[in-house]
Design an enzyme around this catalytic site. Structure first.
Site, PDB file in Angstrom:
ATOM      1  N   HIS A 225      -5.238 -41.722 -21.092  1.00 48.37           N
ATOM      2  CA  HIS A 225      -4.122 -40.987 -20.470  1.00 48.37           C
ATOM      3  C   HIS A 225      -4.597 -39.705 -19.774  1.00 48.37           C
ATOM      4  CE1 HIS A 225      -1.404 -43.476 -22.876  1.00 48.37           C
ATOM      5  NE2 HIS A 225      -1.980 -43.051 -23.982  1.00 48.37           N
TER       6      HIS A 225
HETATM    7  C1  BDR Z   1      -0.229 -38.160 -24.313  1.00 46.08           C
HETATM    8  O1  BDR Z   1       0.090 -37.916 -25.681  1.00 46.08           O
HETATM    9  C2  BDR Z   1      -1.044 -37.507 -26.383  1.00 46.08           C
HETATM   10  O2  BDR Z   1      -1.152 -38.108 -27.637  1.00 46.08           O
HETATM   11  C3  BDR Z   1      -2.228 -37.789 -25.505  1.00 46.08           C
HETATM   12  O3  BDR Z   1      -3.222 -36.802 -25.693  1.00 46.08           O
HETATM   13  C4  BDR Z   1      -1.663 -37.733 -24.108  1.00 46.08           C
HETATM   14  O4  BDR Z   1      -1.683 -36.421 -23.586  1.00 46.08           O
HETATM   15  C5  BDR Z   1       0.034 -39.611 -24.012  1.00 46.08           C
HETATM   16  O5  BDR Z   1       1.365 -39.911 -24.250  1.00 46.08           O
END
Ligand code: BDR
Ligand code: CA
Length: 315
Positions: free
Chosen positions: A238
């Site tokens: 992500h």
């Molecule tokens: C986001 O949520 C977090 O757990 C990850 O680091 C990312 O920024 C994804 O939904």
């Protein structure tokens, strides 16, 4: 590009920091930390830990920010990232860090008017507080790029919400409503940045450098979490994807959508709402990344995260 990275490391945040630190396009002015995947004490020391692994000559300062969401109780994701937030890789080291992330964001915005890109990889608490403290200084930011939100459910923390927006929905709403140029990299897109165990194994073959071992340990925790849900080992990149797009917008195709954020409800908090009723104008128009040239992203990720400065085999 002058960058502030606001982050909650977190495994994919750690990978995103390694990516940015190895990116020739980026001049990182500060790393500001926020409570999110784990509490702000842990996210701050994790950011420092990553800097030590990155081995860059002049590391940017790490400055601790908000420890709680604007109005809701904290929601953490230790079940995903490990109890330390870093797949058990935190070495117990504590190092000096600054306090006052919100002030630092505003100071840098004033110091470099129209030049700073604020890349937000966690809940938007620091960003919303900076906006509330001095909207005029906040407007001097060049752009805010946010990893967060999901347009097409499922979400990843509730059936309809993505983690960063759900963890502080009021902050997400405030930032979305602000007039600053805003680009959102939503979960819909980052789920396409799927790193499989096989892909990582192939990249790591014959590579014993400490950096590679660190990245492997981070990803293996992430793989375990996804395997427990999906039955196969992979993870989503992500925050590295959002970082790559912030640094090289030409990698992506972006559209404009009018969006609002729901702030209430056990499941609905952080939900992205699009008003599709004819003639209605609910929400604000923001740029949303719809597509990305993933092969190029993965190639950059491999080159920068595994082979960047400090890896012992820079490309
Ligand atoms: C986001 O949520 C977090 O757990 C990850 O680091 C990312 O920024 C994804 O939904
Ligand atoms: Ca994050």
């Amino acid at each position: 590009m002058r960058l502030i990275i606001d982050t909650d490391p977190g495994i994919d945040d750690a990978l995103a920091l390694l990516y940015a630190l190895a990116s020739p396009e980026a001049r990182i002015e500060a790393i500001t930390t926020v409570a999110g995947n784990v509490n702000a004490v842990k996210t701050t020391r994790n950011a420092q830990h990553v800097l030590r692994h990155a081995g860059v000559a002049n590391p940017p300062p790490v400055i601790r920010g908000c420890g709680e969401p604007l109005r809701r109780q904290p929601v953490y994701a230790e079940h995903v990232h490990g109890e330390d937030g870093l797949a058990g890789q935190w070495d117990g080291g504590e190092h000096a860090y600054g306090e006052g992330a919100v002030d630092e964001i505003l100071r840098l915005a004033r110091a470099y008017p129209g030049e700073i890109t604020l890349l937000a990889l966690g809940p938007l608490t620091n960003v919303a507080c900076a906006l509330a403290a001095d909207a005029a200084a906040f407007a001097l930011l060049r752009e805010v790029v946010v990893m967060g939100g999901v347009l097409q459910p499922p979400g990843n923390i509730t059936p309809v919400a993505e983690f960063n927006f759900h963890a502080d929905p009021h902050a997400a709403r405030d930032v979305l409503r602000s007039p600053v140029p805003l680009t959102i990299v939503p979960l819909d897109l980052t789920r396409q940045a799927l790193l499989s165990r096989e892909m990582l194994d192939a990249w790591l073959e014959g590579c014993a450098a400490p950096r590679a071992r660190f990245v492997a340990a981070l990803c293996h925790q992430y793989f375990r979490f996804y395997a427990s849900m999906h039955g196969r080992e992979f993870c989503y990149l992500h925050d590295p994807l959002a970082t790559a797009i912030a640094l090289e917008p030409a990698l992506a195709v972006t559209g404009t959508l009018r969006l609002e954020i729901e702030t209430e409800g056990e499941m609905a908090a952080g939900m992205v709402v699009r008003d599709l009723r004819p003639g209605r104008q609910t929400g604000r128009e923001v740029r949303v990344v719809r597509e990305c040239r993933m092969a190029e992203f993965f190639e950059r990720f491999r080159a920068r995260v595994l082979n960047g400065p400090g890896s012992g085999r820079e490309e």
